[in-house]
Structures are given as C-alpha cells and as structure tokens.
Design a protein around this motif. Structure first.
Motif, PDB file in Angstrom:
ATOM      1  N   LEU A 348      45.382 -33.920   3.470  1.00 24.97           N
ATOM      2  CA  LEU A 348      44.747 -32.708   4.109  1.00 24.97           C
ATOM      3  C   LEU A 348      45.227 -31.421   4.994  1.00 24.97           C
ATOM      4  O   LEU A 348      46.205 -32.039   5.260  1.00 24.97           O
ATOM      5  CB  LEU A 348      43.252 -33.069   4.682  1.00 24.97           C
ATOM      6  N   PRO A 349      44.389 -29.813   4.008  1.00 21.98           N
ATOM      7  CA  PRO A 349      45.594 -29.008   4.945  1.00 21.98           C
ATOM      8  C   PRO A 349      45.090 -28.966   6.430  1.00 21.98           C
ATOM      9  O   PRO A 349      44.001 -29.408   7.222  1.00 21.98           O
ATOM     10  CB  PRO A 349      45.268 -27.556   4.651  1.00 21.98           C
ATOM     11  N   ALA A 350      46.317 -28.705   7.495  1.00 22.36           N
ATOM     12  CA  ALA A 350      45.236 -28.570   9.134  1.00 22.36           C
ATOM     13  C   ALA A 350      46.516 -27.670   9.623  1.00 22.36           C
ATOM     14  O   ALA A 350      46.849 -26.577   9.240  1.00 22.36           O
ATOM     15  CB  ALA A 350      45.997 -29.857   9.640  1.00 22.36           C
ATOM     16  N   ILE A 351      45.184 -27.183  10.763  1.00 22.79           N
ATOM     17  CA  ILE A 351      46.147 -26.315  11.694  1.00 22.79           C
ATOM     18  C   ILE A 351      47.373 -26.498  12.339  1.00 22.79           C
ATOM     19  O   ILE A 351      48.313 -25.905  11.975  1.00 22.79           O
ATOM     20  CB  ILE A 351      44.831 -25.300  12.359  1.00 22.79           C
ATOM     21  N   ALA A 352      47.324 -27.814  12.578  1.00 23.72           N
ATOM     22  CA  ALA A 352      48.462 -27.819  13.352  1.00 23.72           C
ATOM     23  C   ALA A 352      49.472 -28.270  12.345  1.00 23.72           C
ATOM     24  O   ALA A 352      50.823 -27.819  12.884  1.00 23.72           O
ATOM     25  CB  ALA A 352      48.246 -29.492  13.949  1.00 23.72           C
ATOM     26  N   ARG A 353      49.713 -28.656  11.117  1.00 18.25           N
ATOM     27  CA  ARG A 353      50.122 -28.518  10.286  1.00 18.25           C
ATOM     28  C   ARG A 353      51.304 -27.558   9.673  1.00 18.25           C
ATOM     29  O   ARG A 353      52.526 -27.047   9.241  1.00 18.25           O
ATOM     30  CB  ARG A 353      49.803 -29.237   8.568  1.00 18.25           C
ATOM     31  N   SER A 354      50.119 -26.064   9.857  1.00 15.85           N
ATOM     32  CA  SER A 354      50.373 -24.858   9.270  1.00 15.85           C
ATOM     33  C   SER A 354      51.496 -24.234  10.568  1.00 15.85           C
ATOM     34  O   SER A 354      52.172 -23.575  10.527  1.00 15.85           O
ATOM     35  CB  SER A 354      49.157 -24.009   8.926  1.00 15.85           C
ATOM     36  N   LEU A 355      51.169 -24.642  12.083  1.00 17.82           N
ATOM     37  CA  LEU A 355      51.646 -24.125  12.754  1.00 17.82           C
ATOM     38  C   LEU A 355      52.265 -24.815  13.249  1.00 17.82           C
ATOM     39  O   LEU A 355      54.236 -23.555  13.912  1.00 17.82           O
ATOM     40  CB  LEU A 355      50.637 -24.261  14.412  1.00 17.82           C
ATOM     41  N   GLN A 356      53.171 -25.877  12.835  1.00 18.08           N
ATOM     42  CA  GLN A 356      54.629 -26.504  13.244  1.00 18.08           C
ATOM     43  C   GLN A 356      55.116 -25.715  12.223  1.00 18.08           C
ATOM     44  O   GLN A 356      55.991 -26.012  12.580  1.00 18.08           O
ATOM     45  CB  GLN A 356      54.034 -28.076  12.425  1.00 18.08           C
ATOM     46  N   ARG A 357      54.623 -25.382  11.353  1.00 19.24           N
ATOM     47  CA  ARG A 357      55.762 -25.305  10.084  1.00 19.24           C
ATOM     48  C   ARG A 357      56.192 -23.360  10.952  1.00 19.24           C
ATOM     49  O   ARG A 357      57.170 -22.974  11.017  1.00 19.24           O
ATOM     50  CB  ARG A 357      55.364 -24.707   8.815  1.00 19.24           C
ATOM     51  N   LEU A 528      36.453 -21.768  10.352  1.00 19.05           N
ATOM     52  CA  LEU A 528      37.744 -21.633  11.844  1.00 19.05           C
ATOM     53  C   LEU A 528      39.633 -21.752  11.580  1.00 19.05           C
ATOM     54  O   LEU A 528      40.092 -20.535  11.664  1.00 19.05           O
ATOM     55  CB  LEU A 528      37.670 -22.703  13.456  1.00 19.05           C
ATOM     56  N   ALA A 529      39.556 -22.359  10.597  1.00 18.78           N
ATOM     57  CA  ALA A 529      41.034 -22.327   9.968  1.00 18.78           C
ATOM     58  C   ALA A 529      42.095 -21.284   9.666  1.00 18.78           C
ATOM     59  O   ALA A 529      42.759 -20.794   9.699  1.00 18.78           O
ATOM     60  CB  ALA A 529      41.448 -23.816   9.103  1.00 18.78           C
ATOM     61  N   ALA A 530      40.819 -20.643   8.312  1.00 23.99           N
ATOM     62  CA  ALA A 530      41.606 -19.561   7.670  1.00 23.99           C
ATOM     63  C   ALA A 530      41.065 -18.152   8.508  1.00 23.99           C
ATOM     64  O   ALA A 530      41.871 -17.206   8.708  1.00 23.99           O
ATOM     65  CB  ALA A 530      40.236 -19.594   6.625  1.00 23.99           C
ATOM     66  N   THR A 531      39.952 -18.430   9.280  1.00 25.92           N
ATOM     67  CA  THR A 531      40.178 -17.224  10.230  1.00 25.92           C
ATOM     68  C   THR A 531      41.405 -17.006  10.970  1.00 25.92           C
ATOM     69  O   THR A 531      42.030 -16.264  11.597  1.00 25.92           O
ATOM     70  CB  THR A 531      39.509 -17.252  11.165  1.00 25.92           C
ATOM     71  N   LEU A 532      41.745 -18.061  11.610  1.00 25.52           N
ATOM     72  CA  LEU A 532      42.409 -17.680  12.831  1.00 25.52           C
ATOM     73  C   LEU A 532      44.124 -18.424  12.302  1.00 25.52           C
ATOM     74  O   LEU A 532      44.513 -16.930  13.331  1.00 25.52           O
ATOM     75  CB  LEU A 532      42.770 -19.811  13.865  1.00 25.52           C
ATOM     76  N   LEU A 533      44.134 -18.485  11.422  1.00 23.70           N
ATOM     77  CA  LEU A 533      44.951 -18.194  10.568  1.00 23.70           C
ATOM     78  C   LEU A 533      45.669 -16.521   9.713  1.00 23.70           C
ATOM     79  O   LEU A 533      46.539 -16.308   9.818  1.00 23.70           O
ATOM     80  CB  LEU A 533      45.491 -20.003   9.194  1.00 23.70           C
ATOM     81  N   GLY A 534      44.272 -16.433   9.463  1.00 26.50           N
ATOM     82  CA  GLY A 534      43.767 -15.111   8.498  1.00 26.50           C
ATOM     83  C   GLY A 534      44.719 -14.467   9.851  1.00 26.50           C
ATOM     84  O   GLY A 534      45.648 -13.140   9.701  1.00 26.50           O
ATOM     85  N   GLN A 535      43.760 -14.706  11.679  1.00 25.68           N
ATOM     86  CA  GLN A 535      44.717 -13.287  12.109  1.00 25.68           C
ATOM     87  C   GLN A 535      46.130 -13.726  12.691  1.00 25.68           C
ATOM     88  O   GLN A 535      46.533 -12.492  13.233  1.00 25.68           O
ATOM     89  CB  GLN A 535      43.840 -14.063  13.933  1.00 25.68           C
ATOM     90  N   MET A 536      46.492 -14.510  12.572  1.00 29.37           N
ATOM     91  CA  MET A 536      48.211 -15.093  12.952  1.00 29.37           C
ATOM     92  C   MET A 536      49.087 -14.950  11.989  1.00 29.37           C
ATOM     93  O   MET A 536      50.415 -14.685  11.496  1.00 29.37           O
ATOM     94  CB  MET A 536      48.508 -16.207  13.257  1.00 29.37           C
ATOM     95  N   GLY A 537      49.076 -13.429  10.296  1.00 26.04           N
ATOM     96  CA  GLY A 537      49.192 -13.539   8.929  1.00 26.04           C
ATOM     97  C   GLY A 537      49.809 -14.794   8.887  1.00 26.04           C
ATOM     98  O   GLY A 537      50.787 -14.654   7.871  1.00 26.04           O
ATOM     99  N   ILE A 538      49.421 -15.857   8.562  1.00 28.96           N
ATOM    100  CA  ILE A 538      49.730 -17.226   8.708  1.00 28.96           C
ATOM    101  C   ILE A 538      49.203 -17.453   7.278  1.00 28.96           C
ATOM    102  O   ILE A 538      47.556 -17.479   7.180  1.00 28.96           O
ATOM    103  CB  ILE A 538      49.633 -18.313   9.572  1.00 28.96           C
ATOM    104  N   ARG A 539      49.500 -18.371   6.000  1.00 24.45           N
ATOM    105  CA  ARG A 539      48.691 -18.591   4.614  1.00 24.45           C
ATOM    106  C   ARG A 539      48.242 -19.132   5.112  1.00 24.45           C
ATOM    107  O   ARG A 539      48.266 -20.434   5.413  1.00 24.45           O
ATOM    108  CB  ARG A 539      50.179 -19.165   3.408  1.00 24.45           C
ATOM    109  N   ARG A 540      47.293 -19.150   4.029  1.00 24.75           N
ATOM    110  CA  ARG A 540      46.198 -20.319   3.981  1.00 24.75           C
ATOM    111  C   ARG A 540      45.461 -21.084   3.053  1.00 24.75           C
ATOM    112  O   ARG A 540      44.426 -21.376   1.981  1.00 24.75           O
ATOM    113  CB  ARG A 540      45.242 -19.531   4.716  1.00 24.75           C
ATOM    114  N   ASP A 541      46.374 -20.739   1.608  1.00 26.29           N
ATOM    115  CA  ASP A 541      46.038 -20.631   0.188  1.00 26.29           C
ATOM    116  C   ASP A 541      46.078 -22.486   0.646  1.00 26.29           C
ATOM    117  O   ASP A 541      44.730 -22.687  -0.642  1.00 26.29           O
ATOM    118  CB  ASP A 541      46.662 -20.468  -0.211  1.00 26.29           C
TER     119      ASP A 541
END
Length: 615
Positions: A348-357, A528-541
């Motif tokens: 699964l995608p995850a906030i943790a994995r996206s931020l870890q990158r 929440l995931a897409a909203t948070l990552l969007g505010q951080m300018g991180i891809r969420r596709d």
C-alpha cells in the motif's frame, strides 16, 4: 426399516428448535434496541430466521446421517453408536453455545452478528481478553453453560432412543435408499431451498430495521459462512462490467495533482509531522456535555488555534482498518481487513513511505502490543523505521489490560519527539493512544460514564503532551495532526455504520499552521494522506483513493464501510446502503443525489476489491 430416518428427523427437528431459541434470547438481551417492535415484527424475526436455523441444523445432522448409513452395513453395537453420538453432540453443543454467548457479548460493541473478524483477535488471545471485564464475562458464561446443558440434555434424550435394526440384504438396500433420500432433504436444508441462490445471510433480512434483521440471523451460520468464505470476500461487490466500473470511478479518483486554486495553509512545505491517532474518539463523545461540562475540553479548546475539520468521517469501525485509512489513504473494506493479508498490505502507499523518500525519520509508538492484527508487518512494510510498543517501555506503574495507559505513554512519546527533533532529520512520528478503548479502565475519575471518563482522560493526557512542546524550538516547525481511528457506539444503541457513529474529529495545529481555520468540506479519513502530502508539495499519484480536501476542483464526500454495507455523505444528501439486502436503509436528499451515491459507492467498493486482488 424407517426407524433410522425417523431418528435423523428427530435430531434435525430438535436442532432447528434449539437454533430458533436464539431469536427470543437475542431479543430479550437487546430488548432496549427493539422495544418499539410490534408483535408481528417479533414473530417475523423467528419465522424468517428459520431458514438459516434449518441450514445450520442440516450441517449438524450430516455426521449422524453418515453414521446411520454405516450402521446399515456394519454391525456396530447400539452402545457404541450412542457413545459416538453423545460425544459428537456434546462437542457441537459446547461449540454452538460458545458462539451464541460470544455473539451476544460482542454485538453491543460491533453492531453486527458474529463473523470471522473474531479470528483475527483470537490470534493474540491476551489482547483480545483485555477488552473483557468480569462484568462482561459472567453473563456470557452463564448463557454458554445453560445453552450447552440444554442442547446436551435434548440430544441425550433422543440418542437414548436409538435402536439397532436386524435387516435382510434387501432391507439394507431399502434403508440405504431411504437414508440417502433423507440426505437429499438435508442438502436442501443446507442449501437453503431449491432456488438459484444458496443459503446466505441476506435470505433472512426482511425489515428496514437492522436490529430485526440481525435478530433473525443465526450467529453460528454467520460465523461459519464468513470463516469459510474464499479469498476473504475479494471477489464480492462485482456490480459493473469493467468499462462501466472504470467510468464511474474515474471522477472519484484521488492522488491527482493539485489545482491552481488549492490554498496553502502551512508556513513551510517541510514541517516535522506528529500524527496522533485517538482511539475511539467519535464526535458523539467529543461534542458531548455532562452537567454543562465538556467531555473533551482540551480538544475543543485547541480547535480555535488550528485547522478544524468539521465534517470528517471515519472509513471504518475498527482500529486496524481505520489506521490503514489514515496512514495509507486506503478506504476500509466491509467484511475484511487488508491487514489480514500482509503480503498485500505492505504494497500500500503510505504517508510514512512518501516522507521517508524525502529524508524523514519515521516512527510509531503504542502502549500495547503492536503485533496485534498484523500491525507491525504493515508498519514496517510501509516505511516506518522504528516501532516502539509495550515491550520497549519500562515504567514504575503496572500496565492496564491493553497496555500502558496514556498518562505514562504520552510523556514517553513527547520525549521521543524531542529526541527526534534534536537529531537533525525531519521526522514523522505517530502515536496511537490506548486508554479510550474498552474496557475503559483508567486511573481517572472525572465522569461517571466509563466511556466518557476514559475519553476525558485521554484528552487531558494528550493536551499535557502538546502543552509540553509549546514555547520550545520544536514548536515553530511542528505540525500536529489529531484524528480518531474510528467512532464508537455511544450513546448505547448507536448503530454501526450510522452517520453519527462515523463522524470523527480532525485537527491540524502547531507552529507550522499559518492561521486558524474551520474546514466545512465533507471528507473521509482516507483523504488525509493526499491532503497532507499536497500541502508539502510531495507527489501523491499512488494514493488512488485519497482526495485533497483543500482542492476545490475535486468532488468531496465522506465514505465509510461497515459489516457488508457502505455510507456516503456530502452537504446535499447521504445514503447508507446494505449490501447484504441490496437496498438503501437510510437516506436524506433528493433522488438524483441518492442514486448517484449508490452508484458511486458500489463503484468504490468494486474498485477497492479489484485493487486488492491485483496487489
């Protein structure tokens, strides 16, 4: 020659009657939920329930039937046959009685009849037992003992009447044919009749009141049918052909790039993020007052200093599913938990994995056993680097039943966050609170109601932790996200899947929040995931099911699932749909909106299960 088939018929009839006793027992146990039911409705519960009672009786009589066929051709002494049958029915009686008693106890928490969800919790029996108090246990034990004793007594009286027959070769052949005919009748009972649809729970649903449908459902059948269901229901919810499903889902798709109109509500794109999952914090609790006093005064006070989400809905009713919804932006499933499939959950995608990158340190802290419901496997598989649970904590106080209480875990977690801040790397730290979980046993005595008192305790513990961070260098670049893992059945009788039960709080606060705001957009935990990552300018596709709450170009709605059903809501209408009965059980708004939500909800369910199958 007919004695054996009459013997099987007597066993079958007795079993049906014993199964039918569950209906008045359930209705008496939960009389307050069905107090306004008419005499005709109560009678209909037993009448409609007979179908699954007969199916269950058919299964229980298969072994005795096979034994009777064996006695036609083998010289088995009467005493041996009786002994075999008495042992068999004693074991079956105990098993049935335990299922009935457990079902009675859990229904008040789950809001649906027993299914194979219990198996996941029984894999760690100490944690499962942590939810049970002696006050909960002794009534169930009494029911189990009494019901088992009654069943053993009835079967014993029937078995005592068994007699062997001296048959000629022709008599044996005829007896075998008669017994095989009886086997055919048992098969019809097991199958639920001669119709095209085999026996299933939906066949006993007859009312628009779910409590009556649940009362008509045989808990033994409900448990066994879900336990043997292939692929955990991954091939259920096939409503549309592929082209139609894809067309319906496309407008609902998440993970899209932000539109130009999406506001930026944070002071930085790289804040340190603390996610606090509040156990069972439904809005029916956080909005509650007792004697004019707020149950969660600290959370309500902090609304004014952060971004408050007024219309957020939990995707599920259990922690394992709500946790995945929050941390992976992945909606819950009605009759399964993707955490039960570790090899899929880890993809699964995850906030943790996206931020870890992005170079973030990632952690998860919980005062209980993080092995529960495969949580550790999921967390490590989705980018969490460090997991701290009860085994890593050493306090001077004894742990509560689920683990260490929030009053010692919150300061511990506060120290962890401070250490991570001093480490130099940006960080994403998650805390799952514990004390507001049943049995709600906390070292606190502010409110008489134990559910409200436990929530008030957690509210105070979390507030102290947040206040500890205020005024420190940590605060300026800190984003704290407080969100419930799911709602709760408070007040008692609040049905699973109801709008009130699914509505939960979410608050963003900390020095990284630009200014206070109230967001009235309808949304789900999974957004929440897409909203948070969007505010951080991180891809969420890769967050296919998560939509940016702040993007005005997207459709916004709350979506949730419960036991074989789903709900959807926005500012125009809401619908609660029962997939078992294939019908709407609650709605508001015009027909166009309701029909759209039914179609969208079905498309979402089908797409979620298709996605899981393909992982």
């Amino acid at each position: 020659m007919l004695r054996k088939i009459f013997f099987i018929a007597a066993l079958f009839a007795a079993t049906v009657l014993l199964m039918a006793l569950q209906k008045p027992l359930f209705l008496l146990w939960y009389a307050h939920l069905a107090a306004d039911a008419t005499t005709a409705e109560l009678a209909a519960v037993s009448w409609h329930g007979l179908l699954l009672d007969s199916t269950t009786a058919g299964y229980l009589c298969v072994i005795p039937l096979l034994l009777m066929i064996a006695t036609v051709w083998a010289p088995i002494p009467e005493r041996t046959v009786r002994r075999i049958l008495n042992i068999y029915f004693a074991l079956m009686s105990v098993a049935v009685a335990v299922i009935v008693a457990v079902d009675l106890g859990l229904y008040r928490y789950w809001g649906f009849r027993l299914d194979d969800s219990i198996l996941l919790y029984l894999r760690t029996p100490e944690e499962a037992a942590a939810s049970i108090t002696w006050g909960d246990l002794w009534p169930q034990m009494t029911v189990a003992i009494a019901y088992a004793a009654l069943m053993i007594f009835v079967y014993g009286r029937i078995v005592a009447r068994y007699r062997a027959d001296a048959l000629t070769l022709g008599g044996r052949a005829v007896s075998t044919l008669i017994l095989l005919f009886g086997g055919g009748l048992l098969f019809l009972a097991i199958r639920g009749g001669t119709g095209t649809s085999p026996a299933n729970v939906s066949k006993v649903y007859f009312s628009d009141r779910m409590i009556l449908n649940h009362a008509a459902t045989n808990p033994v059948f409900s448990f066994l049918s879900s336990a043997v269901q292939s692929d955990d229901g991954l091939y259920d919810y096939e409503y549309y052909d592929e082209l139609e499903r894809a067309a319906l889902f496309e407008p609902l798709r998440g993970g899209t790039p932000a539109s130009a109109a999406t506001p930026q509500l944070l002071t930085t794109q790289r804040p340190n993020v603390v996610l606090i999952l509040l156990e069972s914090f439904g809005r029916t609790i956080t909005d509650e007052r007792v004697g004019g006093e707020e149950v969660t005064p600290n959370l309500n006070r902090m609304k004014g200093e952060g971004i408050w989400f007024e219309n957020l809905y939990a995707n599920s009713f259990r922690t394992d599913r709500g946790q995945v919804a929050v941390m992976s932006g992945y909606p819950a499933q009605p009759v399964m938990s993707i955490m039960k499939l570790p090899h899929k959950a880890q993809t699964l995608p995850a906030i943790a994995r996206s931020l870890q990158r992005e170079g973030y340190a990632t952690s998860f802290t919980y005062g209980g056993d993080a092995d529960f419901t495969n949580t550790v496997s999921y967390l490590y598989g989705t980018g969490v680097e460090r997991i701290t649970d009860q085994r890593d904590m050493h306090f001077d106080v004894a742990p509560a039943q689920w683990g260490y209480a929030d009053d010692v875990v919150c300061p511990f977690f506060a120290g962890q966050v401070e250490q991570m801040a001093a480490g130099g790397r940006p960080f994403f730290a998650t805390l799952l609170t514990l004390s507001s979980h049943e049995p709600f046993d906390v070292p606190y005595d502010r409110l008489k109601n134990r559910i409200l008192n436990a929530a008030s305790f957690t509210d105070e513990c979390v507030a102290r932790m947040i206040d500890r961070w205020r005024g420190t260098p940590l605060w300026d670049n800190l984003l704290i996200v407080l969100v419930a893992d799911h709602g709760i059945g408070y007040p008692e009788g609040l049905e699973a899947g109801s709008v009130a039960r699914q509505r939960v709080p979410m608050l963003w606060m900390g020095g990284a929040v630009r200014e206070p705001a109230v967001v009235t957009t309808y949304a789900s935990q999974s957004d929440l995931a897409a909203t948070l990552l969007g505010q951080m300018g991180i891809r969420r596709d890769d967050f296919t099911f998560s939509r940016d709450i702040f993007d005005p170009a997207l459709p916004h709605f709350g979506f949730w699932t419960f036991n074989n059903g789903f709900g959807m809501i926005d500012g125009s209408c809401h619908v609660i749909y029962d997939c078992t009965g294939d019908k709407i059980v609650e709605r508001t708004g015009d027909d166009v909106c309701v029909d759209r939500f039914v179609g969208d909800g079905k498309a979402l369910l089908q797409t979620i299960h298709k996605d899981i199958r393909e992982r």
